[in-house]
Scaffold this motif. Structure first.
Motif, PDB file in Angstrom:
ATOM      1  N   GLY A 135     -37.264  14.699 -22.111  1.00 39.23           N
ATOM      2  CA  GLY A 135     -36.674  15.787 -21.302  1.00 39.23           C
ATOM      3  C   GLY A 135     -37.501  17.055 -21.370  1.00 39.23           C
ATOM      4  O   GLY A 135     -37.839  17.517 -22.463  1.00 39.23           O
TER       5      GLY A 135
ATOM      6  N   TRP B 149     -36.774  11.485 -16.424  1.00 39.63           N
ATOM      7  CA  TRP B 149     -37.263  10.624 -15.344  1.00 39.63           C
ATOM      8  C   TRP B 149     -37.753  11.462 -14.173  1.00 39.63           C
ATOM      9  O   TRP B 149     -37.229  12.553 -13.927  1.00 39.63           O
ATOM     10  CB  TRP B 149     -36.149   9.699 -14.837  1.00 39.63           C
TER      11      TRP B 149
ATOM     12  N   GLU C  27     -38.501  11.295  -9.983  1.00 35.92           N
ATOM     13  CA  GLU C  27     -38.368  10.528  -8.734  1.00 35.92           C
ATOM     14  C   GLU C  27     -39.747  10.396  -8.120  1.00 35.92           C
ATOM     15  O   GLU C  27     -40.432  11.383  -7.919  1.00 35.92           O
ATOM     16  CB  GLU C  27     -37.524  11.324  -7.735  1.00 35.92           C
TER      17      GLU C  27
ATOM     18  N   LYS D  17     -40.711   7.052 -15.935  1.00 34.83           N
ATOM     19  CA  LYS D  17     -40.516   7.856 -17.153  1.00 34.83           C
ATOM     20  C   LYS D  17     -41.417   9.077 -17.048  1.00 34.83           C
ATOM     21  O   LYS D  17     -42.576   8.951 -16.658  1.00 34.83           O
ATOM     22  CB  LYS D  17     -40.981   7.041 -18.351  1.00 34.83           C
ATOM     23  N   CYS D  18     -40.870  10.232 -17.359  1.00 32.51           N
ATOM     24  CA  CYS D  18     -41.643  11.484 -17.202  1.00 32.51           C
ATOM     25  C   CYS D  18     -42.984  11.391 -17.925  1.00 32.51           C
ATOM     26  O   CYS D  18     -43.032  11.103 -19.123  1.00 32.51           O
ATOM     27  CB  CYS D  18     -40.832  12.670 -17.727  1.00 32.51           C
TER      28      CYS D  18
ATOM     29  N   CYS E  10     -39.135  17.354 -15.530  1.00 29.24           N
ATOM     30  CA  CYS E  10     -38.230  16.265 -15.107  1.00 29.24           C
ATOM     31  C   CYS E  10     -36.790  16.776 -15.090  1.00 29.24           C
ATOM     32  O   CYS E  10     -35.852  15.985 -15.124  1.00 29.24           O
ATOM     33  CB  CYS E  10     -38.381  15.057 -16.016  1.00 29.24           C
ATOM     34  N   LYS E  11     -36.633  18.064 -15.009  1.00 25.48           N
ATOM     35  CA  LYS E  11     -35.312  18.718 -15.044  1.00 25.48           C
ATOM     36  C   LYS E  11     -34.491  18.182 -16.214  1.00 25.48           C
ATOM     37  O   LYS E  11     -33.290  17.935 -16.091  1.00 25.48           O
ATOM     38  CB  LYS E  11     -34.569  18.513 -13.713  1.00 25.48           C
ATOM     39  N   HIS E  12     -35.154  17.952 -17.309  1.00 28.48           N
ATOM     40  CA  HIS E  12     -34.536  17.506 -18.568  1.00 28.48           C
ATOM     41  C   HIS E  12     -33.837  16.161 -18.470  1.00 28.48           C
ATOM     42  O   HIS E  12     -32.986  15.841 -19.292  1.00 28.48           O
ATOM     43  CB  HIS E  12     -33.578  18.582 -19.102  1.00 28.48           C
ATOM     44  N   SER E  13     -34.221  15.349 -17.489  1.00 33.56           N
ATOM     45  CA  SER E  13     -33.573  14.038 -17.358  1.00 33.56           C
ATOM     46  C   SER E  13     -34.431  12.935 -17.985  1.00 33.56           C
ATOM     47  O   SER E  13     -33.960  11.835 -18.229  1.00 33.56           O
ATOM     48  CB  SER E  13     -33.347  13.705 -15.885  1.00 33.56           C
TER      49      SER E  13
ATOM     50  N   ASP F 193     -37.874   5.480  -9.962  1.00 35.62           N
ATOM     51  CA  ASP F 193     -38.249   6.612 -10.819  1.00 35.62           C
ATOM     52  C   ASP F 193     -39.227   6.131 -11.894  1.00 35.62           C
ATOM     53  O   ASP F 193     -39.208   4.962 -12.274  1.00 35.62           O
ATOM     54  CB  ASP F 193     -37.026   7.182 -11.544  1.00 35.62           C
TER      55      ASP F 193
ATOM     56  N   ARG G 241     -32.873   2.971  -8.707  1.00 34.95           N
ATOM     57  CA  ARG G 241     -31.508   3.426  -8.391  1.00 34.95           C
ATOM     58  C   ARG G 241     -31.265   3.176  -6.910  1.00 34.95           C
ATOM     59  O   ARG G 241     -32.215   3.127  -6.134  1.00 34.95           O
ATOM     60  CB  ARG G 241     -31.392   4.939  -8.608  1.00 34.95           C
TER      61      ARG G 241
END
Ligand code: DAH
Length: 342
Positions: A273, A282, A284, A265-266, A277-280, A263, A249
C-alpha cells in the motif's frame, strides 16, 4: 608632416588593439581611412609638398598605409575567427556535432509491446483520430441516447447528421479500431492498435485531454476468457521483464460481455500500500472482456461461429509506471528537460 603621420599611425594601432567587435572596427575604418578620414586627409596634404620632401614623406606614408591596412585585416580576421593562414583547415579538429533526435518514451514502450505481440502473431493497425460517432460508440453497442456515453467525456466536432445528431468526434478510445478491423479483415483475426485518444478532461497530474491507449483484439473459434488472461499475462511479464502478480475483477463496458478489469500488484510498494496504488496494493492496468455478440455483428462476424476477446491498455499510464513518471502533463509538454532523459 612626418610627425603627424606617425602620430596618426600610433593612434590607429592603439585604437585597433581595443577593438572588441566588427561594428566598432568599421567605425574606426571610416574614421581614419574613409574619404574624409584623418589619414586620408593627411595624405591629401602630400600634394602641397614638392621635390625631395614629397618623395620622402610619400614613401613613409605608403609604408604607414600598408601597416595600417594589414592591422585592419588582421583585426577583422581575429574578430571573425579566421586565422591568418587563409584557407587552412585543421582536419584533426573534432567535427561539428550534429544533434540527433530520439524516440519519445511512448514510442519506446510501444515498440517493445509490438515485439511481444508480433511473437504471438498479432498485426498492428491504425485508426482515424477524428472518428465517426458510429464507430466510436454506436458500433460498440453504445447507442446515441444510452447513458453509457457519459463514461467518456467527449470532444464532439461541430458537425451534425441529417437527424441533427453530432456525427464526428475526436475518438475517446482506440476501441473503434475493433469494428473497423473486423470489417476489413474478417475472422479469424489478431491485431493491436496503439494510438492517441482524446477526452474533455479537467487536466491535472493524472488526467490529460490527449493520451495514448493500445487496443487489442483476437477473434477465432472457441476463444475464451482463459485465452484472454493467458495473453494478458504474457504481455505484463514481457513489459516488466519478470513475473507480476495479477488479479481479475468484473468490470462494465458495453462492448464486452463479460467485462473484466485486470489489476497488477503495485510495482512501487510491492502490494503493501502506497499513494501510487491509493493504498490498495493493486494498480488497475487492463480493462478487457469477451467481445459482445452485437459488436461482432457490427463487424460482420457471425457470433454463432466465432468468439473473441478485446482489451484496452491504458498506455500512457503504463509508461508512467514503467519509468516512474509522476505527472502525465510531461508527455505532450515538449519540454526538452523531460524528453532528453530517455
Ligand atoms: N475503451 C475502453 C476505455 O477507453 C477500454 C476498454 C475496455 C477497451 C474493455 C476494451 C475492452 O477493448 O474490452 O475506457
Amino acid at each position: 608632416m612626418k610627425e603627424q603621420l606617425i602620430e596618426i599611425k600610433k593612434n590607429i594601432l592603439d585604437a585597433l588593439n581595443d577593438v572588441k567587435d566588427l561594428a566598432f572596427l568599421e567605425k574606426l575604418e571610416k574614421k581614419y581611412l574613409g574619404r574624409k578620414g584623418e589619414f586620408t586627409q593627411a595624405l591629401r596634404k602630400l600634394a602641397q609638398l614638392s621635390g625631395e620632401a614629397k618623395k620622402e614623406v610619400g614613401s613613409l606614408a605608403n609604408e604607414i598605409k600598408k601597416d595600417i591596412e594589414k592591422k585592419f585585416v588582421e583585426t577583422r580576421n581575429n574578430l571573425e575567427g579566421k586565422t591568418d593562414k587563409k584557407g587552412f583547415i585543421d582536419v584533426t579538429l573534432p567535427g561539428e556535432k550534429i544533434e540527433r533526435g530520439h524516440l519519445h518514451p511512448i514510442t519506446l514502450v510501444q515498440r517493445e509491446l509490438e515485439d511481444i505481440f508480433k511473437k504471438m502473431g498479432f498485426m498492428f493497425l491504425d485508426g482515424p483520430e477524428l472518428e465517426s460517432d458510429y464507430f466510436c460508440f454506436e458500433a460498440l453497442n453504445i447507442p446515441y441516447h444510452h447513458p453509457a456515453r457519459d463514461m467518456q467525456d467527449t470532444f464532439y466536432i461541430d458537425h451534425k447528421n441529417e437527424k441533427g445528431e453530432f456525427d464526428l468526434v475526436m475518438r475517446t478510445h482506440t476501441s473503434p479500431v475493433q469494428v473497423r478491423a473486423m470489417l476489413k479483415y474478417g475472422a479469424p483475426l489478431r491485431c493491436i492498435a496503439p494510438g492517441r485518444v482524446y477526452r474533455c478532461e479537467a487536466i491535472d497530474a493524472c488526467h490529460e485531454h490527449t493520451f495514448d491507449q493500445m487496443e487489442g483484439l483476437m477473434i477465432d473459434k472457441n476463444i475464451s476468457l482463459d485465452n484472454l488472461i493467458a495473453v494478458m499475462k504474457e504481455l505484463i511479464n514481457g513489459i516488466f521483464g519478470r513475473k507480476i502478480e495479477t488479479r481479475v475483477r468484473p468490470g462494465y463496458f458495453p462492448f464486452v460481455e463479460p467485462g473484466i478489469e485486470l489489476d497488477i500488484k503495485c510495482t512501487i510498494c510491492g502490494g503493501t500500500g502506497c499513494p501510487s496504488c491509493k493504498h490498495s496494493g493493486w494498480l488497475e492496468l487492463l480493462p478487457a472482456g469477451m467481445v459482445h455478440p452485437n459488436v461482432l455483428k457490427y463487424g460482420g462476424v457471425d457470433p454463432n461461429v466465432y468468439s473473441g476477446f478485446a482489451f484496452g491498455l491504458g498506455f500512457t499510464r503504463l509508461v508512467m509506471m514503467r519509468y516512474g513518471i509522476g505527472d502525465i502533463r510531461f508527455f505532450n509538454s515538449g519540454d526538452l528537460r523531460f524528453l532528453e532523459q530517455f
